[in-house]
Design a protein around this motif. Sequence first.
Motif, PDB file in Angstrom:
ATOM      1  N   THR A 111       0.468  -1.445   0.143  1.00 54.41           N
ATOM      2  CA  THR A 111       0.032  -0.328   0.074  1.00 54.41           C
ATOM      3  C   THR A 111       0.962   1.130   0.116  1.00 54.41           C
ATOM      4  O   THR A 111       0.134   1.928  -0.244  1.00 54.41           O
ATOM      5  N   LEU A 112       2.222   1.401   0.661  1.00 53.68           N
ATOM      6  CA  LEU A 112       2.775   1.982   0.754  1.00 53.68           C
ATOM      7  C   LEU A 112       3.578   2.762  -1.295  1.00 53.68           C
ATOM      8  O   LEU A 112       3.869   3.708  -1.178  1.00 53.68           O
ATOM      9  N   VAL A 113       3.663   1.735  -1.423  1.00 56.18           N
ATOM     10  CA  VAL A 113       4.671   1.970  -2.514  1.00 56.18           C
ATOM     11  C   VAL A 113       3.071   2.011  -3.953  1.00 56.18           C
ATOM     12  O   VAL A 113       3.965   3.339  -4.794  1.00 56.18           O
ATOM     13  N   SER A 114       1.756   1.734  -3.565  1.00 56.26           N
ATOM     14  CA  SER A 114       0.829   2.451  -4.380  1.00 56.26           C
ATOM     15  C   SER A 114       0.688   3.590  -3.615  1.00 56.26           C
ATOM     16  O   SER A 114       0.289   4.906  -5.313  1.00 56.26           O
ATOM     17  N   ARG A 115       0.826   3.839  -3.200  1.00 56.38           N
ATOM     18  CA  ARG A 115       0.657   5.768  -2.532  1.00 56.38           C
ATOM     19  C   ARG A 115       1.335   6.095  -2.702  1.00 56.38           C
ATOM     20  O   ARG A 115       0.956   7.117  -3.770  1.00 56.38           O
ATOM     21  N   ILE A 116       2.722   6.233  -2.762  1.00 59.01           N
ATOM     22  CA  ILE A 116       3.603   6.948  -3.820  1.00 59.01           C
ATOM     23  C   ILE A 116       3.776   6.988  -5.520  1.00 59.01           C
ATOM     24  O   ILE A 116       3.864   7.226  -5.905  1.00 59.01           O
ATOM     25  N   LYS A 117       3.215   5.575  -5.964  1.00 54.85           N
ATOM     26  CA  LYS A 117       3.050   5.600  -7.101  1.00 54.85           C
ATOM     27  C   LYS A 117       1.489   6.961  -7.689  1.00 54.85           C
ATOM     28  O   LYS A 117       2.116   7.911  -8.366  1.00 54.85           O
ATOM     29  N   LYS A 118       0.717   6.962  -6.744  1.00 57.05           N
ATOM     30  CA  LYS A 118      -0.262   7.451  -6.753  1.00 57.05           C
ATOM     31  C   LYS A 118       0.016   8.809  -6.255  1.00 57.05           C
ATOM     32  O   LYS A 118      -0.493   9.628  -7.993  1.00 57.05           O
ATOM     33  N   TYR A 119       0.963   9.137  -5.406  1.00 55.48           N
ATOM     34  CA  TYR A 119       1.420  10.231  -5.622  1.00 55.48           C
ATOM     35  C   TYR A 119       2.818  10.705  -6.188  1.00 55.48           C
ATOM     36  O   TYR A 119       1.530  12.137  -7.477  1.00 55.48           O
ATOM     37  N   TRP A 120       3.148  10.335  -6.864  1.00 54.67           N
ATOM     38  CA  TRP A 120       4.195  10.347  -8.198  1.00 54.67           C
ATOM     39  C   TRP A 120       3.801  10.622  -9.509  1.00 54.67           C
ATOM     40  O   TRP A 120       3.888  11.647 -10.209  1.00 54.67           O
ATOM     41  N   ARG A 121       2.390  10.116  -9.582  1.00 52.00           N
ATOM     42  CA  ARG A 121       1.739  10.142 -10.986  1.00 52.00           C
ATOM     43  C   ARG A 121       0.455  11.871 -10.900  1.00 52.00           C
ATOM     44  O   ARG A 121       1.250  11.972 -12.264  1.00 52.00           O
TER      45      ARG A 121
END
Length: 133
Positions: A7-17
Amino acid sequence: MIDGRATLVSRIKKYWRKKREVRYTFMLVPRGSGVTKSINIPFFIIVLFFLLFAANIYFLVRYPLRLSEIDNLDRKVYQLNDVIARNDNDLKLIDPSIKKTEEFEAIVAQHSEIIKQIEALHRSILDKKAGKF
């Protein structure tokens, strides 16, 4: 633990997008009459600018510190060269005495060998006389 990391990785990817899509506008407004010009700047260029700015500040601070360190080391080298020169001068004064001491040491060694030989000869003479009586 793995789900938390995912979930942390997905949050970081979402924030980066989301941030990748963000663009900043730089506008040039004239003082008088004229056309207002604007430039769209992507987020990664802003980040790159601040990273380069931080690196520049780092090297601006580090350069004088390196110069002061070099100056301190230069002073230390000068002081140590002065100590070496004084020790060389002292050694030049002491060196003849050291050579004389070595010569006397060799003479004393020779004399002690001669004394040992004389004592051995003396003992052999005493042993021969003791057998005659």
